[in-house]
Design an enzyme around this catalytic site. Structure first.
Site, PDB file in Angstrom:
ATOM      1  N   ARG A  19     -13.076  13.823   5.505  1.00  0.00           N
ATOM      2  CA  ARG A  19     -12.958  15.398   6.794  1.00  0.00           C
ATOM      3  C   ARG A  19     -14.551  15.898   6.932  1.00  0.00           C
ATOM      4  NH1 ARG A  19      -8.367  12.582   5.394  1.00  0.00           N
ATOM      5  NH2 ARG A  19      -6.983  12.691   7.413  1.00  0.00           N
TER       6      ARG A  19
ATOM      7  N   GLY B 153     -10.097   3.034   4.332  1.00  0.00           N
ATOM      8  CA  GLY B 153      -8.872   2.555   5.779  1.00  0.00           C
ATOM      9  C   GLY B 153      -9.328   4.198   6.234  1.00  0.00           C
TER      10      GLY B 153
ATOM     11  N   SER C  18       1.059   7.864  11.152  1.00  0.00           N
ATOM     12  CA  SER C  18      -0.493   7.716  10.260  1.00  0.00           C
ATOM     13  C   SER C  18      -0.747   9.274  10.366  1.00  0.00           C
ATOM     14  CB  SER C  18      -0.664   6.542  11.294  1.00  0.00           C
ATOM     15  OG  SER C  18      -2.197   6.095  10.404  1.00  0.00           O
TER      16      SER C  18
ATOM     17  N   ASP D 112       0.896   7.865  -0.729  1.00  0.00           N
ATOM     18  CA  ASP D 112       0.556   6.920  -1.481  1.00  0.00           C
ATOM     19  C   ASP D 112       0.331   6.973  -2.659  1.00  0.00           C
ATOM     20  OD1 ASP D 112      -1.604   5.970   0.040  1.00  0.00           O
ATOM     21  OD2 ASP D 112      -2.396   8.128   0.116  1.00  0.00           O
TER      22      ASP D 112
ATOM     23  N   LYS E 170      -1.036  -1.287   3.584  1.00  0.00           N
ATOM     24  CA  LYS E 170      -2.129  -0.665   2.333  1.00  0.00           C
ATOM     25  C   LYS E 170      -3.526  -2.068   2.337  1.00  0.00           C
ATOM     26  CE  LYS E 170      -0.623   3.858   4.133  1.00  0.00           C
ATOM     27  NZ  LYS E 170      -0.918   4.261   4.539  1.00  0.00           N
TER      28      LYS E 170
ATOM     29  N   ARG F  74       1.866  -3.375  -0.586  1.00  0.00           N
ATOM     30  CA  ARG F  74       2.253  -2.754  -2.026  1.00  0.00           C
ATOM     31  C   ARG F  74       3.826  -2.733  -2.585  1.00  0.00           C
ATOM     32  NH1 ARG F  74      -1.609   2.898  -1.216  1.00  0.00           N
ATOM     33  NH2 ARG F  74      -3.264   2.283  -1.914  1.00  0.00           N
TER      34      ARG F  74
ATOM     35  N   ARG G 287      -4.455   1.978  -6.144  1.00  0.00           N
ATOM     36  CA  ARG G 287      -3.445   2.240  -6.639  1.00  0.00           C
ATOM     37  C   ARG G 287      -3.184   1.937  -7.401  1.00  0.00           C
ATOM     38  NH1 ARG G 287      -4.451   7.647  -4.689  1.00  0.00           N
ATOM     39  NH2 ARG G 287      -5.246   7.695  -2.832  1.00  0.00           N
TER      40      ARG G 287
HETATM   41  C1  S3P Z   1      -4.420   8.774   3.969  1.00  0.00           C
HETATM   42  C2  S3P Z   1      -3.947   9.150   5.417  1.00  0.00           C
HETATM   43  C3  S3P Z   1      -2.659   7.709   4.425  1.00  0.00           C
HETATM   44  C4  S3P Z   1      -2.792   7.233   3.311  1.00  0.00           C
HETATM   45  C5  S3P Z   1      -4.063   6.614   3.206  1.00  0.00           C
HETATM   46  C6  S3P Z   1      -5.160   8.010   3.779  1.00  0.00           C
HETATM   47  C7  S3P Z   1      -5.889   9.611   5.515  1.00  0.00           C
HETATM   48  O1  S3P Z   1      -3.287   6.535   5.854  1.00  0.00           O
HETATM   49  O2  S3P Z   1      -2.303   6.407   2.993  1.00  0.00           O
HETATM   50  O3  S3P Z   1      -4.879   7.014   1.709  1.00  0.00           O
HETATM   51  O4  S3P Z   1      -6.639  10.556   4.212  1.00  0.00           O
HETATM   52  O5  S3P Z   1      -6.077  10.022   6.412  1.00  0.00           O
HETATM   53  P1  S3P Z   1      -2.274   6.611   6.903  1.00  0.00           P
HETATM   54  O6  S3P Z   1      -3.121   7.091   8.281  1.00  0.00           O
HETATM   55  O7  S3P Z   1      -2.206   4.888   7.239  1.00  0.00           O
HETATM   56  O8  S3P Z   1      -0.890   6.366   7.080  1.00  0.00           O
END
Ligand code: S3P
Length: 438
Positions: A26, A94, A165, A313, A340, A344, A385
């Site tokens: 971010r 992701g 999310s 996580d 994920k 997992r 992880r």
């Molecule tokens: C994250 C949000 C989570 C988390 C990922 C990092 C983020 O995912 O599992 O490792 O930085 O916004 P989700 O938004 O899919 O829950």
């Protein structure tokens, strides 16, 4: 790369944990579209965040790295990004893909986002749907990457989140910076709020309560220096290794303790963990603290589903805690774990069974029967992880554990081996083990 981990006696000491992955992504993205220069310290120099950094350079942003953990970004302003001349490679991340999809939807150019094999299997409809409602044009491979984004004029949205999310929420907020009108996001479950906090630090007016976020579109960001806390999700591996040890006490400094992330501490405490949280203070808008962790006897519990999004996580690691606890631990409401970096629930169940632990898998959870872990071979399925969780398990197994496909550890914890070795864990890469034998 593969890990070989022998049963180990953990030593007391201080662990050095790298910067928070979510905050590092971010900081880069928001700094890139801010007015002015941002200096980021404590940046996570792992491959996920480096994919974000490389993509921003492809979008014309000038970024310097005075050292591995320091980044200086010259903000281009909201309208200053340039059309990339090649596909933007998100690697394994992701977060990078979903947040960039939001950021790029409102640009005056087209772009393409692609990722590795694991990322190419992760669902994107969860962002395509709200972004399309805002007027974005995204094409995908039937809901999966690659994503082709044709930038458009965007408008506001009132969106009730169907899944908990932070990535979806953040994609909408980033797109919202380019939208005419208001963005309203309603969700039942609290998810990590780093985007809201950093936007606020950069001068955005954003109203966020327990279940609703409201932001007026079209606001611009003002650069501000960002100090990234140590990542609690990475510290969690050291925390559990210490809890499982015979008598170690380990300190971890400057750890992010944002309440949307601390579910792992609460769940482990419910299991009997002795985790002290001291010296709580702020790094900008983010709370940090120093942790003191002491060896503890863990017992099985029913994990409260209300805590899932606050520890999303950490479930691979919590499966290990459950396997090493006395009695049964029940996990439910964790179906998100199936989409994920790997499935997992399935991958942890498979690995634990390989070490002789009984696991009953359900659609949205599992029951883990605590007991003695034996040695054996575990496949991490390229999930960082999972690989690190089994390395922690191996410290208290009866015999050596071989963990396969561990290159992905570099995405979030590049010096994981060095950190564990400094605490006395007998962990090497298989290549190193072969060299040592020769
Ligand atoms: C994250 C949000 C989570 C988390 C990922 C990092 C983020 O995912 O599992 O490792 O930085 O916004 P989700 O938004 O899919 O829950």
């Amino acid at each position: 790369m593969n890990f070989v981990v022998e049963p180990s006696a953990l030593k007391s000491g201080t662990a050095s944990i790298p910067g928070d992955k979510s905050i590092s992504h971010r900081a880069l993205m928001l700094a890139a579209i801010a007015e002015g220069q941002t200096r980021i310290s404590g940046f996570l120099s792992g491959s996920d965040c480096l994919a974000t950094l490389a993509a921003l350079r492809q979008l014309g942003v000038h970024i310097e790295r005075p050292s591995a953990n320091e980044v200086v970004v010259d903000g281009s302003g909201l309208a200053g990004l340039q059309a990339p001349t090649a596909v933007l490679d998100m690697g394994n991340s992701g977060t990078a893909m979903r947040l960039f999809a939001g950021l790029l939807s409102g640009q005056a150019f087209s772009s393409e986002l692609a990722g590795d094999r694991s990322l190419s299997g992760r669902p994107m409809n969860r962002i395509i749907k709200p972004l399309s409602i805002m007027g974005a044009h995204l094409r995908s491979a039937e809901g999966f990457p690659p994503l082709i984004i044709d930038g458009q004029n965007l408008h506001g949205i009132v969106y009730a989140m169907p899944v908990a999310s932070a990535q979806v929420k953040s994609a909408i907020l980033l797109a919202g910076l380019y939208a005419d009108g208001e963005v309203v996001i309603v969700g039942q479950q609290v998810t990590r709020d780093h985007t809201e906090r950093m936007m606020r630090a950069m001068g955005i007016v954003i109203n966020s309560g327990e279940s609703q976020i409201i932001m007026q579109g079209g606001q611009s960001l003002t650069a501000c220096d960002v100090k990234v806390p140590a990542d609690l999700s990475s510290a969690a591996f050291v925390i559990l290794a210490t809890l499982l040890s015979a008598d170690a006490e380990v300190d971890i400094k400057d750890v992010g303790v944002n309440p949307t992330r601390t579910g792992v501490i609460d769940i482990l405490r419910d299991m009997g963990a002795d985790i002290g949280v001291q010296n709580v203070r702020m790094f900008g808008e983010e709370p940090v603290a120093d942790l003191t962790v002491r060896a503890s006897k863990l017992h099985g519990i029913d994990v409260d589903p209300a805590r899932v999004s606050l520890a999303i996580d950490e479930f691979p690691l919590l499966f290990i805690a459950a396997a090493c606890a006395t009695g049964k631990t029940r996990f439910s409401g964790i179906a998100e774990l199936r989409v994920k970096e790997s499935d997992r629930i399935a991958v942890m169940a498979e690995g634990l069974r390989a070490l002789s632990v009984a696991v009953d898998e359900t659609e949205d959870g599992a029951v883990v029967h605590g007991g003695q872990l034996y040695g054996g071979n575990v496949d991490s399925h390229g999930d960082h992880r999972v690989a690190m969780s089994f390395a922690v398990a191996a410290t208290v197994a009866k015999w050596a554990v071989h963990i396969g496909d561990t290159d992905s550890v570099d995405t979030s914890f590049p010096d994981f081996i060095g950190c564990l070795r400094s605490l006395g864990v007998n962990i090497v890469s298989e290549e190193q083990a072969r060299d040592e034998e020769a």
